[in-house]
Design a protein around this motif. Structure first.
Motif, PDB file in Angstrom:
ATOM      1  N   GLN A   1     -26.943 -32.632  61.137  1.00 54.65           N
ATOM      2  CA  GLN A   1     -26.364 -31.317  60.894  1.00 54.65           C
ATOM      3  C   GLN A   1     -27.264 -30.204  61.440  1.00 54.65           C
ATOM      4  O   GLN A   1     -28.472 -30.194  61.229  1.00 54.65           O
ATOM      5  CB  GLN A   1     -26.160 -31.141  59.397  1.00 54.65           C
ATOM      6  CG  GLN A   1     -25.489 -29.876  59.007  1.00 54.65           C
ATOM      7  CD  GLN A   1     -25.325 -29.788  57.499  1.00 54.65           C
ATOM      8  OE1 GLN A   1     -25.768 -30.653  56.756  1.00 54.65           O
ATOM      9  NE2 GLN A   1     -24.675 -28.737  57.053  1.00 54.65           N
ATOM     10  N   LYS A   2     -26.659 -29.230  62.131  1.00 59.57           N
ATOM     11  CA  LYS A   2     -27.379 -28.088  62.698  1.00 59.57           C
ATOM     12  C   LYS A   2     -27.048 -26.808  61.929  1.00 59.57           C
ATOM     13  O   LYS A   2     -26.755 -25.781  62.506  1.00 59.57           O
ATOM     14  CB  LYS A   2     -27.018 -27.917  64.176  1.00 59.57           C
ATOM     15  CG  LYS A   2     -27.426 -29.077  65.040  1.00 59.57           C
ATOM     16  CD  LYS A   2     -26.953 -28.882  66.467  1.00 59.57           C
ATOM     17  CE  LYS A   2     -27.341 -30.018  67.336  1.00 59.57           C
ATOM     18  NZ  LYS A   2     -26.405 -31.122  67.323  1.00 59.57           N
ATOM     19  N   ASP A   3     -27.120 -26.887  60.645  1.00 58.16           N
ATOM     20  CA  ASP A   3     -26.816 -25.767  59.774  1.00 58.16           C
ATOM     21  C   ASP A   3     -27.885 -24.683  59.916  1.00 58.16           C
ATOM     22  O   ASP A   3     -29.075 -24.974  60.066  1.00 58.16           O
ATOM     23  CB  ASP A   3     -26.756 -26.274  58.336  1.00 58.16           C
ATOM     24  CG  ASP A   3     -26.294 -25.232  57.339  1.00 58.16           C
ATOM     25  OD1 ASP A   3     -25.930 -24.122  57.760  1.00 58.16           O
ATOM     26  OD2 ASP A   3     -26.300 -25.545  56.138  1.00 58.16           O
ATOM     27  N   TRP A   4     -27.497 -23.423  59.836  1.00 57.39           N
ATOM     28  CA  TRP A   4     -28.441 -22.318  59.990  1.00 57.39           C
ATOM     29  C   TRP A   4     -29.493 -22.339  58.887  1.00 57.39           C
ATOM     30  O   TRP A   4     -30.629 -21.923  59.094  1.00 57.39           O
ATOM     31  CB  TRP A   4     -27.715 -20.968  60.029  1.00 57.39           C
ATOM     32  CG  TRP A   4     -27.068 -20.570  58.728  1.00 57.39           C
ATOM     33  CD1 TRP A   4     -25.809 -20.873  58.318  1.00 57.39           C
ATOM     34  CD2 TRP A   4     -27.668 -19.822  57.674  1.00 57.39           C
ATOM     35  NE1 TRP A   4     -25.579 -20.354  57.067  1.00 57.39           N
ATOM     36  CE2 TRP A   4     -26.711 -19.693  56.652  1.00 57.39           C
ATOM     37  CE3 TRP A   4     -28.912 -19.237  57.492  1.00 57.39           C
ATOM     38  CZ2 TRP A   4     -26.959 -19.015  55.464  1.00 57.39           C
ATOM     39  CZ3 TRP A   4     -29.156 -18.561  56.299  1.00 57.39           C
ATOM     40  CH2 TRP A   4     -28.189 -18.456  55.320  1.00 57.39           C
ATOM     41  N   LYS A   5     -29.120 -22.851  57.712  1.00 57.55           N
ATOM     42  CA  LYS A   5     -30.077 -22.920  56.605  1.00 57.55           C
ATOM     43  C   LYS A   5     -31.225 -23.877  56.941  1.00 57.55           C
ATOM     44  O   LYS A   5     -32.382 -23.590  56.636  1.00 57.55           O
ATOM     45  CB  LYS A   5     -29.386 -23.377  55.326  1.00 57.55           C
ATOM     46  CG  LYS A   5     -28.357 -22.398  54.807  1.00 57.55           C
ATOM     47  CD  LYS A   5     -27.608 -23.000  53.633  1.00 57.55           C
ATOM     48  CE  LYS A   5     -26.326 -22.250  53.394  1.00 57.55           C
ATOM     49  NZ  LYS A   5     -25.443 -22.956  52.472  1.00 57.55           N
ATOM     50  N   ARG A   6     -30.897 -25.006  57.563  1.00 58.72           N
ATOM     51  CA  ARG A   6     -31.947 -25.948  57.984  1.00 58.72           C
ATOM     52  C   ARG A   6     -32.883 -25.284  58.985  1.00 58.72           C
ATOM     53  O   ARG A   6     -34.099 -25.460  58.916  1.00 58.72           O
ATOM     54  CB  ARG A   6     -31.331 -27.195  58.616  1.00 58.72           C
ATOM     55  CG  ARG A   6     -30.598 -28.078  57.636  1.00 58.72           C
ATOM     56  CD  ARG A   6     -30.132 -29.343  58.278  1.00 58.72           C
ATOM     57  NE  ARG A   6     -31.302 -30.221  58.381  1.00 58.72           N
ATOM     58  CZ  ARG A   6     -31.317 -31.351  59.055  1.00 58.72           C
ATOM     59  NH1 ARG A   6     -30.247 -31.746  59.709  1.00 58.72           N
ATOM     60  NH2 ARG A   6     -32.395 -32.096  59.109  1.00 58.72           N
TER      61      ARG A   6
ATOM     62  N   GLY B   1     -39.580 -33.598  63.625  1.00 59.28           N
ATOM     63  CA  GLY B   1     -38.677 -34.703  63.302  1.00 59.28           C
ATOM     64  C   GLY B   1     -37.279 -34.214  62.964  1.00 59.28           C
ATOM     65  O   GLY B   1     -36.277 -34.812  63.376  1.00 59.28           O
ATOM     66  N   ALA B   2     -37.200 -33.115  62.224  1.00 63.21           N
ATOM     67  CA  ALA B   2     -35.880 -32.550  61.886  1.00 63.21           C
ATOM     68  C   ALA B   2     -35.162 -32.054  63.134  1.00 63.21           C
ATOM     69  O   ALA B   2     -33.959 -32.272  63.300  1.00 63.21           O
ATOM     70  CB  ALA B   2     -36.049 -31.413  60.884  1.00 63.21           C
TER      71      ALA B   2
END
Length: 104
Positions: free
Chosen positions: A81-86, A70-71
């Motif tokens: 947001q496509k942040d590296w942390k996510r 889902g994310a």
């Protein structure tokens, strides 16, 4: 066969989550029917997989596929947001699901 059913159940779960978002944006009966079919298929396949697999393992993997999928769908389809942390935490969820498979 149970593992295949479980993976497909997770994919249906991802589809159901995407349909929740679609229904929120477009209030129509097609979105509602697709949402019900997505989650219905997901629950049926999960129940089938749990006839063979331990409940804790099956549920953890099913929710892991649904949550991480889902994310990822949100990032790809809805511009989240496509942040590296996510991405790191999504990888951790998937790694935990794979780890459960390896020890089961």
């Amino acid at each position: 066969m149970a593992w295949i059913s479980l993976i497909v159940a997770g994919i249906f779960e991802m589809f159901g989550v995407a349909m929740i978002n679609k229904l929120h944006k477009e209030r129509n009966w097609q979105s509602l029917v697709l949402l019900i079919l997505g989650f219905g298929g997901s629950f049926l396949l999960l129940a089938y997989a749990m006839k063979t697999l331990p409940m804790g393992t099956a549920y953890a993997i099913w929710t892991g596929i649904g949550a991480s999928g889902g994310a990822i769908l949100g990032m790809i389809l809805y511009g989240e947001q496509k942040d590296w942390k996510r991405l790191v935490f999504i990888a951790m969820v998937l790694g935990a699901a794979i780890g459960l498979k390896l020890v089961s």
